[in-house]
Design an enzyme around this catalytic site. Structure first.
Site, mmCIF file in Angstrom:
data_model
loop_
_atom_site.group_PDB
_atom_site.id
_atom_site.type_symbol
_atom_site.label_atom_id
_atom_site.label_comp_id
_atom_site.label_asym_id
_atom_site.label_seq_id
_atom_site.Cartn_x
_atom_site.Cartn_y
_atom_site.Cartn_z
ATOM 1 N N VAL A 1 47.633 61.814 44.544
ATOM 2 C CA VAL A 1 46.919 62.640 45.504
ATOM 3 C C VAL A 1 45.413 62.583 45.256
ATOM 4 C CG1 VAL A 1 46.562 65.002 46.323
ATOM 5 C CG2 VAL A 1 48.883 64.166 45.893
ATOM 6 N N CYS B 1 57.843 64.596 47.131
ATOM 7 C CA CYS B 1 57.497 65.862 47.796
ATOM 8 C C CYS B 1 58.649 66.606 48.439
ATOM 9 C CB CYS B 1 56.438 65.616 48.863
ATOM 10 S SG CYS B 1 54.831 65.315 48.158
HETATM 11 C C1 UDX Z 1 55.868 63.056 52.591
HETATM 12 C C2 UDX Z 1 55.172 63.601 53.855
HETATM 13 O O1 UDX Z 1 55.390 62.712 54.945
HETATM 14 C C3 UDX Z 1 53.683 63.775 53.596
HETATM 15 O O2 UDX Z 1 53.062 64.369 54.724
HETATM 16 C C4 UDX Z 1 53.503 64.671 52.386
HETATM 17 O O3 UDX Z 1 52.125 64.851 52.083
HETATM 18 C C5 UDX Z 1 54.228 64.096 51.183
HETATM 19 O O4 UDX Z 1 55.603 63.912 51.495
HETATM 20 P P1 UDX Z 1 56.147 60.668 51.472
HETATM 21 O O5 UDX Z 1 57.064 61.349 50.511
HETATM 22 O O6 UDX Z 1 55.104 59.766 50.934
HETATM 23 O O7 UDX Z 1 55.381 61.757 52.354
HETATM 24 O O8 UDX Z 1 57.026 59.785 52.464
HETATM 25 P P2 UDX Z 1 57.664 59.922 53.899
HETATM 26 O O9 UDX Z 1 57.200 58.787 54.709
HETATM 27 O O10 UDX Z 1 57.511 61.266 54.487
HETATM 28 O O11 UDX Z 1 59.210 59.650 53.593
HETATM 29 C C6 UDX Z 1 59.974 60.519 52.768
HETATM 30 C C7 UDX Z 1 61.385 60.018 52.685
HETATM 31 O O12 UDX Z 1 62.064 60.208 53.911
HETATM 32 C C8 UDX Z 1 61.520 58.516 52.375
HETATM 33 O O13 UDX Z 1 62.565 58.331 51.453
HETATM 34 C C9 UDX Z 1 61.850 57.913 53.714
HETATM 35 O O14 UDX Z 1 62.554 56.710 53.600
HETATM 36 C C10 UDX Z 1 62.696 59.003 54.327
HETATM 37 N N1 UDX Z 1 62.732 58.980 55.790
HETATM 38 C C11 UDX Z 1 61.592 59.177 56.514
HETATM 39 C C12 UDX Z 1 63.944 58.823 56.468
HETATM 40 O O15 UDX Z 1 64.994 58.669 55.832
HETATM 41 N N2 UDX Z 1 63.962 58.840 57.828
HETATM 42 C C13 UDX Z 1 62.830 59.029 58.569
HETATM 43 O O16 UDX Z 1 62.926 59.061 59.806
HETATM 44 C C14 UDX Z 1 61.603 59.199 57.888
HETATM 45 P P1 ADP Z 2 50.225 63.846 42.167
HETATM 46 O O1 ADP Z 2 51.315 63.043 42.839
HETATM 47 O O2 ADP Z 2 50.326 65.325 42.472
HETATM 48 O O3 ADP Z 2 48.857 63.317 42.377
HETATM 49 P P2 ADP Z 2 50.352 62.616 39.539
HETATM 50 O O4 ADP Z 2 51.350 62.877 38.457
HETATM 51 O O5 ADP Z 2 50.315 61.291 40.217
HETATM 52 O O6 ADP Z 2 50.545 63.806 40.595
HETATM 53 O O7 ADP Z 2 48.893 62.872 38.972
HETATM 54 C C1 ADP Z 2 48.478 64.008 38.304
HETATM 55 C C2 ADP Z 2 47.457 63.610 37.224
HETATM 56 O O8 ADP Z 2 46.880 64.797 36.688
HETATM 57 C C3 ADP Z 2 48.045 62.841 36.062
HETATM 58 O O9 ADP Z 2 47.388 61.586 35.951
HETATM 59 C C4 ADP Z 2 47.745 63.745 34.822
HETATM 60 O O10 ADP Z 2 47.390 62.995 33.672
HETATM 61 C C5 ADP Z 2 46.563 64.564 35.308
HETATM 62 N N1 ADP Z 2 46.401 65.849 34.621
HETATM 63 C C6 ADP Z 2 47.327 66.800 34.408
HETATM 64 N N2 ADP Z 2 46.768 67.875 33.775
HETATM 65 C C7 ADP Z 2 45.468 67.592 33.593
HETATM 66 C C8 ADP Z 2 44.364 68.303 33.014
HETATM 67 N N3 ADP Z 2 44.500 69.543 32.518
HETATM 68 N N4 ADP Z 2 43.153 67.685 32.992
HETATM 69 C C9 ADP Z 2 42.999 66.439 33.498
HETATM 70 N N5 ADP Z 2 43.995 65.733 34.066
HETATM 71 C C10 ADP Z 2 45.216 66.289 34.113
#
Ligand code: UDX
Ligand code: ADP
Ligand code: UDX
Length: 478
Positions: free
Chosen positions: A16, A277
């Site tokens: 993110v 998510c």
């Molecule tokens: C999701 C949300 O879309 C996004 O807005 C949020 O910020 C994070 O979660 P993401 O998890 O990256 O994003 O993927 P997404 O494209 O939403 O797909 C999620 C899952 O649903 C995948 O496994 C995908 O294959 C599945 N999916 C999606 C289906 O099975 N059918 C669909 O029609 C759409």
């Molecule tokens: P997301 O999908 O929410 O972005 P990630 O696990 O990919 O989550 O990334 C979260 C990041 O935050 C990791 O790289 C982790 O090392 C970092 N992190 C967690 N706690 C701290 C902290 N207290 N200070 C700095 N970085 C941190």
């Protein structure tokens, strides 16, 4: 008149924080953006030519901004000290122990990042909650900051949830449907929200930048993901009816999607949704509902996750029953291990569950995925800390360099991820067929194949949401 932001720090260089703040930097060349993380390996990767995350378009964004106004560093304190505005973008995994285990988010990382800000800050800061967190987290962050900061320093907390999807992160960031900013309904809260809005206005039309109260903003993120996942579980529930009756889920979903009140997106049947998510956010919502003494609401949302588990079990049962009720000693080629196409991410991928089911049935499994790293597969198939488990897994599971190798000598192919690479227009299924045991089965868990075309080669094709080709009726599967 609100403050103009000149320096931003993002705590957490993950899926993110990394892409989001890289785009903010690219679009606001006069704002200094520093992304900090405790994980030195990750920061080194962000500073290299081999970024830790694969996202189409991300390399270009980082290349334009890095070293100009975008910096990656392990110096968290310096990042906090310098910034006017701090994004908290750390991980919020589901708790595995204690109260709320399996449901509630572990806010330990958010809390320690927040405490760090309070401890280090020497000037007023706008603190933006960016991680997906349960409602009222902003309030907890405010309490921590107020209780720990020097009296002359003011903190404003904003909620600014991220809606980017993996694989399309950069285009989602460039062209968001909306940007949500939640703030306290006070003068300083509104002014902080306006400062953050200016940053997004660097590229997002003003009327798509929405401000609202903190709680609405926090809940909207959970709600949006819950509704999206619910659409998939709804269509997957209908796919079971299709398989048992002779209706075709693609036709049903097309017909429903043409209703402008429903719309066509997120109605694709599948072997189950995955990703970091959907499940996590729904379970958060379930936990929230329970803590608010709303058990009916909790049960309603929980069913979305249960339907998803059912879909994976159901598809596995179909594989077993088509393969003459046993997988013992058979070779299954698993096509795709990522939770969806165009990403190397495997978090909550339905493929993990399927491979585990196949292992329990004593099958040999060969996995091919165009993007997932081999080490990731071993991590996903083992419990952390269990000694020698990898060796046991490796006796049953292997990783193939290409789909032909995966399918060589196999009894069946199971398509778990909708990679374009697996389409019949791309792969040479005749060549694959030649190398397989007969009868050769393909189980299409993503509806990506032209079944008729592939059947002509000789394959038995079983597609999710379509009636079985080998048996006319459905009595012998769940
Ligand atoms: C999701 C949300 O879309 C996004 O807005 C949020 O910020 C994070 O979660 P993401 O998890 O990256 O994003 O993927 P997404 O494209 O939403 O797909 C999620 C899952 O649903 C995948 O496994 C995908 O294959 C599945 N999916 C999606 C289906 O099975 N059918 C669909 O029609 C759409
Ligand atoms: P997301 O999908 O929410 O972005 P990630 O696990 O990919 O989550 O990334 C979260 C990041 O935050 C990791 O790289 C982790 O090392 C970092 N992190 C967690 N706690 C701290 C902290 N207290 N200070 C700095 N970085 C941190
Ligand atoms: C519905 C379908 O819309 C229509 O396509 C189908 O052919 C027949 O059933 P109808 O029952 O006439 O039509 O009314 P509709 O406008 O869909 O509303 C149904 C109920 O849902 C009403 O009680 C309405 O007040 C309620 N509703 C609708 C909501 O509570 N919230 C909404 O957002 C929409």
């Amino acid at each position: 008149p609100h403050k103009k932001i000149t320096s931003i720090c993002c705590i957490g260089a993950g899926y993110v924080g990394g892409p989001t703040c890289a785009v903010i930097a690219q679009k606001n060349p006069h704002v200094k953006v520093t992304i900090v993380d405790l994980n030195a390996g990750r920061i080194a990767a962000w500073n290299s030519d081999n970024l830790p995350i694969y996202e189409p378009g991300l390399d270009e964004v980082v290349k334009t901004a890095r070293g100009r106004n975008l910096f990656f560093s392990t110096d968290v304190d310096a990042g906090i000290l310098e910034a006017d505005l701090i994004f908290v973008s750390v991980n919020t995994p589901t708790k595995i122990k204690g109260i709320g285990a399996g449901f509630a988010a572990d806010l330990g990382y958010v809390e320690s990042a927040t405490r760090k800000i309070a401890q280090v800050a020497k000037s007023n800061k706008i603190v933006v909650e960016k991680s997906t967190v349960p409602c009222r987290t902003a309030q907890s962050m405010r309490h921590i900051l107020e209780a720990n900061a020097p009296p002359n320093i003011q903190f404003d907390i904003l909620s600014n949830p991220e809606f980017l999807a993996e694989g399309t992160a950069i285009s989602d960031l460039f062209y968001p449907d909306r940007v949500l900013i939640g703030s306290l309904d006070t003068e300083s809260g509104r002014s902080a929200a306006a400062s953050l809005a200016d940053i997004y206005a660097g590229w997002v039309p003003r009327d798509q930048i929405i401000t609202m109260n903190l709680w609405s903003s926090e809940l909207s993120k959970l709600a949006a993901n819950a509704i999206l996942a619910q659409r998939i579980s709804s269509i997957n529930a209908l796919s079971a009816i299709c398989e048992a009756t002779g209706a075709d889920i693609d036709e049903v979903s097309y017909a429903c999607g043409l209703d402008s009140r429903i719309g066509p997106k997120f109605l694709k049947a599948s072997v189950g949704f995955g990703g970091s998510c959907f499940q996590k956010d729904i379970l958060n919502l379930v936990y929230l509902s329970e803590s608010l003494h709303l058990p009916e609401v909790a049960t309603y949302w929980k069913q979305v996750v249960e339907m998803n588990e059912y879909q994976k079990r159901r598809f596995t049962n179909r594989v077993i029953s088509c393969l003459f009720n046993t997988l013992t000693g058979k070779k299954i080629a698993v096509f795709g291990f990522a939770f969806k196409k165009d990403t190397g991410d495997t978090r909550e991928s339905p493929a993990i569950t399927l491979v585990n089911y196949f292992r329990e049935e004593k099958a040999y499994i060969s996995i091919y995925d165009p993007k997932v790293e081999e080490s990731q597969v071993w991590m996903d198939l083992t419990e952390p800390g269990v000694v020698d488990e990898t060796e046991a897994v490796k006796r049953q599971v292997s990783i193939a360099a290409n789909p032909y190798e995966a399918a060589s000598g196999a009894d069946a192919i199971v398509i778990c991820t909708e990679w374009n690479d697996f389409r019949d227009t791309v792969l040479d299924y005749e060549k694959i067929y030649e190398g397989m045991k007969k009868p050769a089965f393909i189980f299409d868990g993503r509806l990506i194949l032209d079944a008729k075309k592939v059947e002509k080669i000789g394959f038995k094709v079983e597609t999710i949401g379509r009636p079985r080709s080998t048996f006319t009726q459905s009595k012998d599967f769940e």
